[in-house]
Scaffold this motif. Structure first.
Motif, short mmCIF file in Angstrom:
data_model
loop_
_atom_site.label_atom_id
_atom_site.label_comp_id
_atom_site.label_asym_id
_atom_site.label_seq_id
_atom_site.Cartn_x
_atom_site.Cartn_y
_atom_site.Cartn_z
N THR A 121 0.87 -1.18 0.00
CA THR A 121 0.00 0.00 0.00
C THR A 121 0.91 1.23 0.00
N VAL A 122 0.59 2.20 -0.84
CA VAL A 122 1.50 3.32 -1.08
C VAL A 122 1.69 4.23 0.14
N ALA A 123 2.70 5.07 0.06
CA ALA A 123 3.08 5.95 1.18
C ALA A 123 1.91 6.78 1.70
N GLY A 124 1.82 6.85 3.01
CA GLY A 124 0.80 7.69 3.65
C GLY A 124 -0.52 6.96 3.86
N ASP A 125 -0.62 5.74 3.35
CA ASP A 125 -1.89 5.02 3.37
C ASP A 125 -1.77 3.76 4.23
N LEU A 126 -2.67 3.65 5.22
CA LEU A 126 -2.58 2.54 6.18
C LEU A 126 -3.60 1.43 5.92
N HIS A 127 -4.38 1.56 4.85
CA HIS A 127 -5.42 0.56 4.58
C HIS A 127 -4.79 -0.70 3.97
N ASP A 128 -5.09 -1.85 4.59
CA ASP A 128 -4.43 -3.05 4.04
C ASP A 128 -5.34 -4.25 3.78
N ILE A 129 -6.62 -4.13 4.07
CA ILE A 129 -7.47 -5.32 3.90
C ILE A 129 -7.57 -5.69 2.42
N GLY A 130 -7.84 -4.68 1.57
CA GLY A 130 -7.94 -4.95 0.13
C GLY A 130 -6.61 -5.43 -0.42
N LYS A 131 -5.53 -4.77 0.00
CA LYS A 131 -4.19 -5.19 -0.45
C LYS A 131 -3.92 -6.63 -0.04
N ASN A 132 -4.28 -6.99 1.17
CA ASN A 132 -4.06 -8.37 1.64
C ASN A 132 -4.86 -9.36 0.80
N LEU A 133 -6.08 -8.98 0.44
CA LEU A 133 -6.89 -9.88 -0.40
C LEU A 133 -6.27 -10.04 -1.78
N VAL A 134 -5.78 -8.92 -2.32
CA VAL A 134 -5.11 -9.00 -3.63
C VAL A 134 -3.90 -9.93 -3.52
N ALA A 135 -3.14 -9.80 -2.43
CA ALA A 135 -1.95 -10.66 -2.24
C ALA A 135 -2.36 -12.13 -2.17
N ILE A 136 -3.43 -12.41 -1.44
CA ILE A 136 -3.90 -13.81 -1.31
C ILE A 136 -4.29 -14.35 -2.68
N MET A 137 -5.05 -13.56 -3.44
CA MET A 137 -5.55 -14.05 -4.73
C MET A 137 -4.42 -14.19 -5.76
N ILE A 138 -3.47 -13.26 -5.72
CA ILE A 138 -2.34 -13.35 -6.66
C ILE A 138 -1.48 -14.57 -6.30
N GLU A 139 -1.32 -14.79 -5.01
CA GLU A 139 -0.57 -15.98 -4.57
C GLU A 139 -1.30 -17.24 -5.02
N SER A 140 -2.60 -17.22 -4.87
CA SER A 140 -3.38 -18.41 -5.24
C SER A 140 -3.35 -18.64 -6.75
#
Ligand code: B1M
Length: 209
Positions: free
Chosen positions: A94-113
């Motif tokens: 998640t880019v600088a200044g931004d603390l939101h990670d739920i969507g990023k985590n989901l993207v990571a899970i799906m890309i890994e899958s």
């Protein structure tokens, strides 16, 4: 009330301890992991609307986020693949200044899958950190930047600019997050925009094939 509705309510009200149990029960009842996930994503939308309306504040958003994260932990093994294929490395953050990670985590899970190895740089990631990681892993195939705030869209732009300035061509840059559009992605020179985690995984595969 259906189990899915119970999960939505529990996420909205930040019941971190209850959500994993409800998710297990919903799975045991035969509900699909993706349906449960979508219900939790929609619940976060409701939380956002209530925040916008001044009905709740940051602490309530935070506990709702924690509750959703607990639910995602239960679902993760069902969303993730078996890792038997390797499509290469994806660096995500998640880019600088931004603390939101739920969507990023989901993207990571799906890309890994989808078959990628993933290095997750976390949240509030400065462009320099993306660059340092790319340099340390020249075999990288996908660099994925998430951003949830309109105020951090310039940081996403700067990240893409700085990565492009490296002059490397072996990887593609993907961007996404609620305020991001295909037009913005094109404007800042990203290779792809996708609206959600599932589409991100499909696009990542397309980009390396
Ligand atoms: Co924040 N926040 N927040 N927040 N928060 C939003 C984003 C907001 C829309 C709420 C609102 O006002 N309605 C608003 C932004 C408004 C704007 O920019 N125009 C907002 C605000 C204002 C803020 C603060 C500024 C509040 C304050 O302090 N006054 C502050 C900023 C902090 C910071 O980052 N510097 C803040 C803080 C927080 C918490 C820390 C409390 C918490 C985040 C906790 C965490 O992530 N660990 C939080 C939360 C939970 C939200 C909402 C309610 C939910 C976000 C979420 O997790 N959604 C959110 C409201 C909303 O989104 N409607 C809101 C579920 C998640 C699955 O969806 O992340 O969109 P999302 O991911 C989607 C897609 O966007 C996409 O895939 C996912 C679905 O599959 N996607 C990608 C995401 N990344 C992608 C990358 C890709 C492709 C797709 O390719 C690389």
């Amino acid at each position: 009330m259906s189990k899915i509705q119970e999960i939505s309510t529990a996420v909205e009200t930040g019941k971190s301890k209850l959500v994993p149990t409800l998710v297990q029960e919903a799975l045991a009842e035969g509900n699909k992991a993706t349906d449960i996930l979508n219900a939790m994503i929609n619940a976060m939308g409701v939380v956002g609307d209530k925040f916008s309306a001044g009905e709740i504040y940051v602490p309530e958003m935070l506990v709702a986020a924690r509750a959703m994260q607990k639910g995602v932990e239960v679902l993760k093994p069902l969303l993730a693949g078996d890792g038997s294929v390797s499509l290469g490395l994806c660096i995500i953050g998640t880019v600088a200044g931004d603390l939101h990670d739920i969507g990023k985590n989901l993207v990571a899970i799906m890309i890994e899958s989808a078959g990628f190895e993933v290095i997750d740089l976390g949240v509030d990631v400065p462009a320099d950190k993306f660059i340092e990681t790319i340099k340390a892993h020249p075999e990288v195939k996908i660099v994925a930047c998430s951003g949830l705030l309109t105020t951090t869209m310039p940081a996403m732009q700067e990240t893409v600019r700085a990565i492009r300035a490296l002059g490397l061509t072996g990887f593609k840059i993907m961007v996404g997050g609620a305020p991001i559009t295909a037009e913005f992605a094109a404007e800042i020179g990203a290779d792809a925009y996708t609206p959600d985690a599932g589409a991100a995984a499909v696009k990542a595969k397309e980009l390396v094939s």
